[in-house]
Design an enzyme around this catalytic site. Sequence first.
Site, PDB file in Angstrom:
ATOM      1  CB  CYS A 107      -0.938  -0.017   1.205  1.00  0.00           C
ATOM      2  SG  CYS A 107      -2.042   1.407   1.282  1.00  0.00           S
ATOM      3  CB  CYS A 203      -6.305  -0.194   7.318  1.00  0.00           C
ATOM      4  SG  CYS A 203      -6.168  -0.402   5.514  1.00  0.00           S
TER       5      CYS A 203
END
Length: 360
Positions: A107, A203
Site C-alpha cells: 500500500c 486497516c
Amino acid sequence: MEPNSLGLTKLPADTKVCVAMSGGVDSSATAYLLKKQGYDVFGVTMDLLQPPYAPATFSVADAEKVAKKLGIPHFFLDLRDAFKRQVIDYFVNAYRKGLTPSPCIRCNQAIKLGLLADRAFDYGADLIVTGHYADIRISPQGTELHKGKNPAKDQSYFLFNIRKEVLQKFRCPLADYDKSDVRALAAEAGLEIATKADSQDICFVPDGDYARLIGTLAPDFRYTEGDIVHVDGRILGRHKGIVNYTVGQRRGLGIGGGDILYVVKIDAENNRVIVGPQSALLRREAVLTDINWLGDDLPQSMELSVKFRSRQKEVPAQVFFDGREATVRLYEDFAGIAPGQGCCFYDGSRVMGGGIIAKY
C-alpha cells in the site's frame, strides 16, 4: 538562505506541504505541527475501503474534522478501485499461492506514496508528509531514509519500497517524537482525536481475522482441505485450508500430542502444510525479487543488516544483487523466513531498500 526545518531553501510560508491525513492521531498532529511552524499545509485523505472489508466506523470523517479545525484545505481521493486491484487482490492471490503477504508495504508503495503522492504533486506540493515514525535526512548525495528514534515505534521497515524520486520529496516530521508527545500536540491543537486509540493490525482487517475475510472473498479457496505432512514424510492430519496457516505458526495446527511442531512450509501446489521441529525453520539464505534500491549505484554485493518482519530482530548478512533479484546469505541461523514477506536492508540506521522473499 539556510534550509527550513523540512530541508528546503525556502521560507516555510513559501513551502507547500501535502499531509497524507488518515484521521488518526499521528497524521493529524503532523498537520498541526507544520501549520504551527508556518508552512503552507493542505491535507489529502484516501477513501480506500468498501464492503466486505470496510470497518464499522471510518476515519476519513475524522480527517475532515481535523482539517476544518486547523483551517487547512482538504481533499478526498477515491482510490477504492485502485486499492482493491493493488492491495486486496494482491493479498488474496498471495495466500492462494501459499505466501504470507505484506499489504502495508504494498500500500505504501502503490497507493499512499504512489497514487496519493502523484496527486499531491499535481496539486502543487513541494513535499509530501506522513505521520510515519521514520527519519528523513538530507545528505550531499540526496535524501536518505533512516529508522525513527524510538525502536518500539519505528516504521522504516514498511517504507523500503518507496520510489527513489518520491523519497526526495518525502518527509516524516515525527521521527524524534514519542507517542505521548504526539498526543500532547493534538491536545494542544484542540483536536478531539487526541485520545483516539492507535490503529491495530491491517486497516482492511480490523479484527485481525484475515482468514475470515479471504473466506468471504474466495470461499472455495479457504475451505479446501488437505494433508498436514511432517518434514519426514508422515501424514499427521488434515488442514482446513492453507489460508489458515503461516510459516512459523505453532498453535492451532489441530494435530495434538507429541513433540511441539511448527509450520515450516506452505505447499500450495499440492495443497499441503509441511510441519516440523523448530530446527526445521532455521535458514541461512533467502532469494528476493522486486528489489528496490535506495542507495547510490546498486552494488554487486554488500554487507547489510536485514529484517524479515517489522518486529523481528535485524540479522547480519551478505547480500548479492542481480538486477531486480538478490540473494541474502545470513551469518547466523534464523527461524521464520516466510515467502511473500518483505525483507528490508539496513546500513546502520539507514534503509538501503529491500525486496520480497521469493524462496528460501
